[in-house]
Design an enzyme around this catalytic site. Structure first.
Site, PDB file in Angstrom:
ATOM      1  N   HIS A   1       0.950   0.068 -13.707  1.00 17.53           N
ATOM      2  CA  HIS A   1       1.744  -1.215 -13.669  1.00 17.53           C
ATOM      3  C   HIS A   1       3.410  -0.943 -13.732  1.00 17.53           C
ATOM      4  CE1 HIS A   1       2.427  -5.346 -14.963  1.00 17.53           C
ATOM      5  NE2 HIS A   1       3.382  -4.973 -15.763  1.00 17.53           N
TER       6      HIS A   1
ATOM      7  N   ASP B   1      -3.728  -5.582 -17.621  1.00 14.34           N
ATOM      8  CA  ASP B   1      -2.835  -4.903 -18.302  1.00 14.34           C
ATOM      9  C   ASP B   1      -3.077  -4.588 -19.638  1.00 14.34           C
ATOM     10  OD1 ASP B   1      -1.496  -5.048 -15.667  1.00 14.34           O
ATOM     11  OD2 ASP B   1      -0.541  -6.799 -16.438  1.00 14.34           O
TER      12      ASP B   1
ATOM     13  N   ASN C   1       1.784   2.931  -2.388  1.00 20.10           N
ATOM     14  CA  ASN C   1       1.224   3.684  -3.374  1.00 20.10           C
ATOM     15  C   ASN C   1      -0.075   4.472  -2.866  1.00 20.10           C
ATOM     16  OD1 ASN C   1       2.321   4.187  -6.417  1.00 20.10           O
ATOM     17  ND2 ASN C   1       2.680   2.212  -5.721  1.00 20.10           N
TER      18      ASN C   1
ATOM     19  N   ASN D   1      -5.255   1.884 -13.578  1.00 18.71           N
ATOM     20  CA  ASN D   1      -4.197   0.966 -12.875  1.00 18.71           C
ATOM     21  C   ASN D   1      -2.873   1.683 -13.137  1.00 18.71           C
ATOM     22  OD1 ASN D   1      -3.049  -1.525 -11.630  1.00 18.71           O
ATOM     23  ND2 ASN D   1      -2.843  -2.166 -13.406  1.00 18.71           N
TER      24      ASN D   1
ATOM     25  N   GLU E   1       6.518   5.993  -9.974  1.00 15.75           N
ATOM     26  CA  GLU E   1       5.099   5.761  -9.366  1.00 15.75           C
ATOM     27  C   GLU E   1       4.497   6.766  -8.623  1.00 15.75           C
ATOM     28  OE1 GLU E   1       4.259   1.261  -9.716  1.00 15.75           O
ATOM     29  OE2 GLU E   1       5.026   1.583  -7.736  1.00 15.75           O
TER      30      GLU E   1
ATOM     31  N   GLY F   1       0.860  -1.045   0.029  1.00 19.16           N
ATOM     32  CA  GLY F   1      -0.025  -0.021  -0.070  1.00 19.16           C
ATOM     33  C   GLY F   1       0.849   1.436   0.050  1.00 19.16           C
TER      34      GLY F   1
HETATM   35  C1  GAR Z   1       3.222  -1.375  -7.403  1.00 14.76           C
HETATM   36  O1  GAR Z   1       4.422  -1.470  -8.081  1.00 14.76           O
HETATM   37  C2  GAR Z   1       2.085  -1.431  -8.695  1.00 14.76           C
HETATM   38  O2  GAR Z   1       2.883  -0.810  -9.551  1.00 14.76           O
HETATM   39  C3  GAR Z   1       2.372  -2.722  -8.801  1.00 14.76           C
HETATM   40  O3  GAR Z   1       2.208  -3.252  -7.346  1.00 14.76           O
HETATM   41  C4  GAR Z   1       3.116  -2.486  -6.526  1.00 14.76           C
HETATM   42  C5  GAR Z   1       2.380  -2.450  -5.235  1.00 14.76           C
HETATM   43  O4  GAR Z   1       3.073  -1.710  -4.317  1.00 14.76           O
HETATM   44  N1  GAR Z   1       1.216  -3.409  -9.569  1.00 14.76           N
HETATM   45  C6  GAR Z   1       1.164  -4.462 -10.487  1.00 14.76           C
HETATM   46  O5  GAR Z   1       2.192  -5.073 -10.456  1.00 14.76           O
HETATM   47  C7  GAR Z   1      -0.030  -4.600 -11.220  1.00 14.76           C
HETATM   48  N2  GAR Z   1       0.113  -5.508 -12.278  1.00 14.76           N
HETATM   49  P1  GAR Z   1       2.579  -0.819  -3.270  1.00 14.76           P
HETATM   50  O6  GAR Z   1       1.455  -1.691  -2.624  1.00 14.76           O
HETATM   51  O7  GAR Z   1       3.457  -0.601  -2.109  1.00 14.76           O
HETATM   52  O8  GAR Z   1       1.771   0.412  -3.662  1.00 14.76           O
END
Ligand code: GAR
Length: 188
Positions: free
Chosen positions: A104, A145, A14, A102, A174, A12
């Site tokens: 990625h 995706d 992000n 989303n 991100e 979490g």
């Molecule tokens: C992030 O890097 C996001 O881009 C990725 O999961 C991570 C979550 O990190 N998403 C994917 O890979 C979707 N296919 P977080 O929970 O620390 O935000």
């Protein structure tokens, strides 16, 4: 005021970054965070931030009744997926047409699809000795995706970068660009 909901399955970071970015924003508010994992670290973050957290089983998420009921109480303009690993069911796509986005952690269409998430992506990028990686922010459709791309940002990689180094570089992109993309999509 535009209202967003953030869906996350893991750490979490992000979700928290988005929360802080919009905390005192005049046009956008984060209404709640939703997770489908009972032990996700995002739950701790949400409690600390004092933001409503909805924990939903995968079964209830697929079924829809509970979530549609929740969403009828929160007038949400945009659903923001931030490391949310469940495929989005058609009832939600129909209820939020072009209103689910989303992020990625790679330059789609490369390194996308089922099973390509988080560290798995960076590991594959490293194994293939890529000289660049980055992020893709896109609309969500019924496939992993594959929706229309809103924004891509890239970073250069060196042969000495570890998987963790790549994750860090991509993570910085991100945190910088996802909140801005949300503003752009909302016209805020
Ligand atoms: C992030 O890097 C996001 O881009 C990725 O999961 C991570 C979550 O990190 N998403 C994917 O890979 C979707 N296919 P977080 O929970 O620390 O935000």
């Amino acid at each position: 005021m535009k209202r967003i909901a953030v869906f996350a399955s893991g750490s979490g970071s992000n979700a928290e970054n988005i929360y802080h970015y919009f905390k005192n924003h005049k046009d956008v508010s984060v209404e709640f965070i939703l997770t489908n994992k009972y032990d996700a670290f995002v739950i701790e973050r949400a409690k600390k931030l004092d933001i409503p957290i909805i924990i939903i089983s995968n079964r209830a998420f697929k079924n829809g009744d509970f979530l549609l009921n929740v969403l009828s109480q929160y007038p949400i303009d945009l659903i923001v997926l931030a490391g949310f690993l469940q495929l989005i069911p058609s009832y939600l796509l129909e209820r939020f047409p072009n209103k689910i986005i989303n992020i990625h952690p790679a330059l789609l269409p490369a390194y996308g699809g089922k099973g390509m998430y988080g560290k798995h992506v960076h590991k594959a990028v490293k194994e293939n000795k890529e000289e660049r990686s980055g992020i893709t922010i896109h609309y969500v459709n019924e496939h992993y995706d594959e929706g229309e791309i809103i924004m891509q940002e890239s970073c250069s990689l060196s042969q000495y970068d570890s998987v963790e180094d790549i994750a860090k570089k991509v993570g910085e992109l991100e945190y910088t660009y996802y909140p801005k993309a949300i503003e752009e999509v909302l016209g805020a």
